[in-house]
Write an enzyme that holds these catalytic residues in place. Structure first.
Site, PDB file in Angstrom:
ATOM      1  N   GLY A   1     -17.478   5.622   2.530  1.00 17.21           N
ATOM      2  CA  GLY A   1     -16.451   6.245   3.349  1.00 17.21           C
ATOM      3  C   GLY A   1     -16.197   5.565   4.671  1.00 17.21           C
TER       4      GLY A   1
ATOM      5  N   HIS B   1     -12.918   4.878  -2.379  1.00 13.02           N
ATOM      6  CA  HIS B   1     -14.160   5.193  -1.674  1.00 13.02           C
ATOM      7  C   HIS B   1     -14.538   6.645  -1.881  1.00 13.02           C
ATOM      8  CE1 HIS B   1     -13.024   7.761   1.789  1.00 13.02           C
ATOM      9  NE2 HIS B   1     -11.869   7.109   1.774  1.00 13.02           N
ATOM     10  N   CYS B   2     -15.831   6.903  -1.740  1.00  6.50           N
ATOM     11  CA  CYS B   2     -16.348   8.260  -1.624  1.00  6.50           C
ATOM     12  C   CYS B   2     -17.228   8.239  -0.386  1.00  6.50           C
ATOM     13  CB  CYS B   2     -17.055   8.712  -2.899  1.00  6.50           C
ATOM     14  SG  CYS B   2     -18.362   7.627  -3.501  1.00  6.50           S
ATOM     15  N   ALA B   3     -18.209   9.092  -0.284  1.00  9.35           N
ATOM     16  CA  ALA B   3     -19.047   9.091   0.919  1.00  9.35           C
ATOM     17  C   ALA B   3     -19.972   7.879   0.946  1.00  9.35           C
ATOM     18  CB  ALA B   3     -19.845  10.384   1.013  1.00  9.35           C
TER      19      ALA B   3
ATOM     20  N   SER C   1     -16.581   7.240  -6.468  1.00 12.29           N
ATOM     21  CA  SER C   1     -15.702   6.065  -6.432  1.00 12.29           C
ATOM     22  C   SER C   1     -16.035   5.099  -7.567  1.00 12.29           C
ATOM     23  CB  SER C   1     -15.786   5.375  -5.076  1.00 12.29           C
ATOM     24  OG  SER C   1     -17.124   5.051  -4.745  1.00 12.29           O
TER      25      SER C   1
END
Length: 198
Positions: A39, A110-112, A118
């Site tokens: 992220g 993206h993710c965290a 992602s």
């Protein structure tokens, strides 16, 4: 074509990259027009522009979009939980990545942490638009970003998606001392302590 009737990724994409993930500022280049990252990468406007990124897929509920005008944003509001319905977004996100690529743009998914949500979406994209099986798509993304580890629920949805696309699956869920995991995790899970997100 591989022996399974799927095409393989182009040889130019199959060559190992000499650029480390750290050199990419926390992102990994999956294809010429697809990047995968955590992220914090989405807040680095200079890095995004330097990589030619024009679209950002935010696969989190916890990180807001920055909504900078030079980027297109796609929000995939999911928690990294096995019951989260990520499969509902496979086609939409894959189609968007493909559309951006055809317009000579690039997409950051993206993710965290850049590990589960992602990665799952990137794997689904490779299956749909590069016509590779799940096992090949997973190995390709893992070679580019070794920390990926989609959760068990996401694996089940990827297996279902592969069956939908190709009529069979190249990854199976297997029982281990740590619970049911995809067979690609079986070997490494022998050396792990129990972890809820396996």
């Amino acid at each position: 074509m591989s022996s399974r009737g799927h095409s393989t990724l182009p040889r130019t994409l199959m060559a190992p990259r000499m650029i480390s993930e750290g050199d990419l500022g926390g992102i990994a280049q999956i294809t010429s027009s697809l990047f995968l990252g955590r992220g914090s990468v989405a807040s680095n406007r200079h890095l995004l522009q330097a990589r030619g990124i024009t679209c950002i897929v935010n696969a989190t509920i916890e990180i807001p979009n920055f909504n900078w005008p030079q980027f297109e944003y796609v929000k995939v509001p999911l928690a990294d939980m096995p019951h989260a319905p990520i499969g509902l977004y496979f086609d939409t996100v894959a189609d968007k990545i493909h559309s951006v690529s055809r317009k000579h743009g690039a997409t950051l998914v993206h993710c965290a942490a850049g590990v589960s949500r992602s990665a799952t979406l990137c794997i689904a994209y490779l299956m749909k638009f590069h016509n590779v099986c799940l096992l090949e798509a997973y190995n390709w993304v893992k070679a580019r970003r070794p920390v990926i580890r989609p959760n068990v629920g996401f694996w089940r949805q990827l297996i279902d998606y592969e069956r939908q696309l190709f009529g069979k699956s190249t990854v199976k869920m297997v029982q281990t001392p740590y619970g049911i995991v995809p067979d690609v995790y079986e070997k490494e899970s022998r050396h792990l302590l129990p972890y809820w997100g396996i």
